[in-house]
Write an enzyme that holds these catalytic residues in place. Structure first.
Site, PDB file in Angstrom:
ATOM      1  CG  ASP A  64      -2.097   0.910   1.095  1.00  0.00           C
ATOM      2  OD1 ASP A  64      -2.335   1.426  -0.021  1.00  0.00           O
ATOM      3  OD2 ASP A  64      -2.789   1.141   2.111  1.00  0.00           O
ATOM      4  CG  HIS A 108      -0.559   2.259  -9.282  1.00  0.00           C
ATOM      5  ND1 HIS A 108      -0.711   1.881  -7.972  1.00  0.00           N
ATOM      6  CD2 HIS A 108      -1.654   3.008  -9.585  1.00  0.00           C
ATOM      7  CE1 HIS A 108      -1.852   2.367  -7.513  1.00  0.00           C
ATOM      8  NE2 HIS A 108      -2.442   3.058  -8.474  1.00  0.00           N
ATOM      9  CG  LEU A 124       9.258 -17.060  -3.571  1.00  0.00           C
ATOM     10  CD1 LEU A 124       9.176 -17.033  -2.041  1.00  0.00           C
ATOM     11  CD2 LEU A 124       9.706 -15.694  -4.075  1.00  0.00           C
TER      12      LEU A 124
END
Ligand code: IPE
Ligand code: IPE
Ligand code: MG
Length: 246
Positions: A25, A42, A136
């Site tokens: 965020d 963004h 991962l």
């Protein structure tokens, strides 16, 4: 962007969380602080994600879940939603090969129905290409909401004819998008907000929370390390009592 020289970090004395989840965020505020449009935030956020994925591989974290786009985020201005979709498409085009080379296995949490078919196709290609990787697991929560996930799970269970007496927490978990994965040990939220915003509301029941004022594009490898140091100082009691207090 010039890469900062990476400081050596002492990982040997730390217990690594197996599963780290991040509410990424603060992109909009990062851009506003610089007098830039939200979209620029963004883009910086997407760039930062590469650093964090690399750091997770380095730290030997096994599962990383990132909150990329919530079911609520569709309510943002159309231009912002479009810009975000463009960024996702570009990241998938540009990064899937590199993720695959790093041994990352990409999973999707959420619902792809209603998403642009071309973007759906890119997501499916990334899942397919990386499916056998084991270094991962990267869960991308995209068009994800915790409540929508629970409704989806209940619908599936009803469709499968699950009987009331068969239902237990393990079975319920196996109907969630995270089936087969351990619950998050650590949930990080950047940008100083102190809420969960519909993220992993079932899975994070006993996660350790780490809110940090850093805005997502500024949350790098060293900040992740700090979060893990803080995690190591937590005592996870799961409702029990510690030896000292009993
Ligand atoms: C997070 O940054 C990215 C998404 C929700 C897609 P925000 O866009 O929420 O940034 P702020 O909270 O407005 O600063
Ligand atoms: C949560 O951030 C969703 C993502 C990071 C994708 P938001 O910025 O959408 O959440 P609120 O509005 O602060 O709750
Ligand atoms: Mg926000």
């Amino acid at each position: 962007m010039a890469r900062r020289r990476e400081e050596p970090l002492d990982l040997s004395s730390l217990e690594m969380p197996v599963h780290v989840a991040i509410i990424m965020d603060g992109n909009g505020r990062w851009a506003r602080k610089r007098g830039l449009p939200r979209q620029a935030g963004h883009r910086a956020g997407a760039e930062n994600l590469r650093r964090i994925i690399r750091a997770c591989v380095e730290f030997n974290i096994k599962v990383l879940t990132i909150y990329a786009f919530s079911t609520e985020n569709w309510g943002r201005p159309k231009s912002e939603v479009q810009a975000l979709m463009k960024i996702f498409a570009r990241v998938l085009d540009q990064e899937t090969g590199e993720l695959n080379a790093q041994g990352v296995c990409v999973h999707h949490l959420g619902d792809l129905t209603g998403v642009d078919p071309k973007l759906q196709e890119k997501v499916r290609r990334a899942l397919e290409l990386t499916r056998d990787n084991t270094r991962l697991i990267l869960n991308v929560a995209f068009n994800y909401g915790g409540r929508a996930e629970i409704i989806h799970a209940v619908r599936q269970m009803l469709a499968d004819g699950i009987q009331p007496e068969e239902l237990n927490e393990g079975l319920f978990s196996s109907y969630l998008f995270t089936k087969g994965l351990p619950d998050p040990d650590l949930v990080i939220r950047t940008s100083g907000e102190l809420r969960i915003s519909n993220f992993l509301i079932w899975q994070a029941a006993y996660s350790e929370y780490y809110p940090t004022p850093a805005l997502w594009p500024d949350f790098g490898r060293e900040e992740l390390y700090e979060a893990i140091v803080a995690f190591n100082q937590r005592e996870r009691r799961y409702g029990l009592v510690t030896e000292e207090s009993s």
